[in-house]
Write a protein that holds these residues in place. Structure first.
Motif, mmCIF file in Angstrom:
data_model
loop_
_atom_site.group_PDB
_atom_site.id
_atom_site.type_symbol
_atom_site.label_atom_id
_atom_site.label_comp_id
_atom_site.label_asym_id
_atom_site.label_seq_id
_atom_site.Cartn_x
_atom_site.Cartn_y
_atom_site.Cartn_z
ATOM 1 N N ALA A 1 1.879 6.221 -6.948
ATOM 2 C CA ALA A 1 1.297 7.485 -7.249
ATOM 3 C C ALA A 1 2.114 8.408 -7.063
ATOM 4 N N GLY A 2 2.922 8.924 -6.496
ATOM 5 C CA GLY A 2 3.642 10.735 -6.204
ATOM 6 C C GLY A 2 2.675 11.340 -4.898
ATOM 7 N N VAL A 3 1.386 9.834 -3.890
ATOM 8 C CA VAL A 3 1.828 10.739 -3.087
ATOM 9 C C VAL A 3 2.395 10.631 -1.872
ATOM 10 N N LEU A 4 3.050 10.257 -2.491
ATOM 11 C CA LEU A 4 4.339 10.114 -1.178
ATOM 12 C C LEU A 4 5.867 9.609 -0.874
ATOM 13 N N THR A 5 6.426 9.926 -0.928
ATOM 14 C CA THR A 5 7.774 9.605 -1.459
ATOM 15 C C THR A 5 8.939 9.427 -0.291
ATOM 16 N N THR B 1 4.551 5.791 9.049
ATOM 17 C CA THR B 1 3.728 5.046 7.990
ATOM 18 C C THR B 1 3.561 3.835 7.915
ATOM 19 N N LYS C 1 1.545 4.155 -3.211
ATOM 20 C CA LYS C 1 1.323 5.823 -2.569
ATOM 21 C C LYS C 1 2.479 6.716 -3.048
ATOM 22 N N ASP D 1 9.985 10.608 3.466
ATOM 23 C CA ASP D 1 8.607 10.102 3.428
ATOM 24 C C ASP D 1 8.163 9.031 5.063
ATOM 25 N N GLN E 1 0.533 -1.218 -0.061
ATOM 26 C CA GLN E 1 0.512 0.295 0.149
ATOM 27 C C GLN E 1 0.741 0.941 0.431
ATOM 28 N N HIS F 1 -0.488 1.353 8.009
ATOM 29 C CA HIS F 1 -1.749 0.738 7.015
ATOM 30 C C HIS F 1 -1.437 -0.986 7.030
#
Length: 256
Positions: free
Chosen positions: A163-167, A175, A160, A170, A156, A179
């Motif tokens: 998809a560019g939601v997280l680096t 984190t 992300k 991050d 998961q 999940h």
């Protein structure tokens, strides 16, 4: 630490575990000792589940997680696995109504895709029926493994990142933990394993990092209210350090 060396400390709100996790071991050996089929031990174990749920709810435990069926248990004889699936279905039909009457919420964690569509539907129905109950949360780990839980959480997080939601920078412990299957519940304070085995067997690997471990020689079908209360008393006598020294803990208590 085994049950024979537990401290006789009264259990109170200050030293009571919020979350108890149990590896219910010894059903087959219990049955074998009585020259019964293995499934007889699993059926007898349902009575222990009922007794332990009632005891924990009465004692103020917030979350009780039971390791009902591991991802490795599919390797057992086909007849035993089939019997376990029938027993699981029966429990969802009969026991869930009792949980609901007693204001207990049911959660089921694990990879459900391996179960029959009928059983998956019953799981979802049971969770929906009890989802607003508040006395205690009962978590059943079915087709669950700690490695599976970490892997699915990692996928998961990786999705992300893709998809560019997280680096990558991050990503922290928090984190990944967010999940995991029961990220919204407190970490286990106490893990109990019955039947004399002293290992965690791929159970809640991330969650058990600072959990107090308690091992009982009692087979699961014989583990009832007295044994559960003994485990809670043993926990009450522990000093949890979380990496700190005794002096630090005493100093923090003096400041409270």
């Amino acid at each position: 630490m085994t049950e024979s060396v537990s401290a006789e400390v009264p259990v109170s709100a200050d030293n009571r575990p919020r979350h108890v996790a149990i590896i219910m071991d010894g059903n087959n050996r219990w049955a074998k000792a009585r020259r019964l089929a293995g499934v007889a031990g699993h059926k007898a174990g349902v009575n222990s589940v009922r007794a332990v749920v009632e005891t924990c709810a009465r004692e103020g435990v917030e979350v009780l997680t039971l390791f009902a069926f591991s991802s490795e248990n599919w390797r057992r004889p086909k007849e035993e696995v089939s019997a376990l699936m029938r027993l699981f279905m029966f429990a969802l039909e009969r026991e869930v109504k009792k949980l609901h009457r007693n204001n207990i919420r049911l959660r089921i964690i694990g990879d459900r895709s391996a179960f029959s569509p009928t059983l998956q539907d019953r799981m979802a129905q049971a969770e929906e029926l009890t989802r607003h109950n508040t006395l205690m949360t009962l978590v059943i780990a079915a087709n669950y493994g700690g490695q599976w839980d970490i892997t699915q959480a990692t996928r998961q997080v990786a999705a992300k990142v893709q998809a560019g939601v997280l680096t990558p920078s991050d990503i922290t412990d928090a984190t990944l933990q967010a999940h995991l299957s029961i990220s919204d519940l407190p970490m286990p304070d106490l893990m109990i394993r019955t039947a004399g085995e002293q290992r965690v067997s791929n159970f809640m690997l991330w969650h058990l990092a600072y959990t107090e471990l308690y091992f009982s020689d009692i087979y699961w079908p014989d583990f009832r209210e007295p044994q559960m209360l003994e485990a809670l008393r043993a926990y009450a006598g522990r000093q949890r350090r979380f990496g700190q020294t005794d002096d630090q803990i005493q100093s923090r208590r003096a400041q409270q």
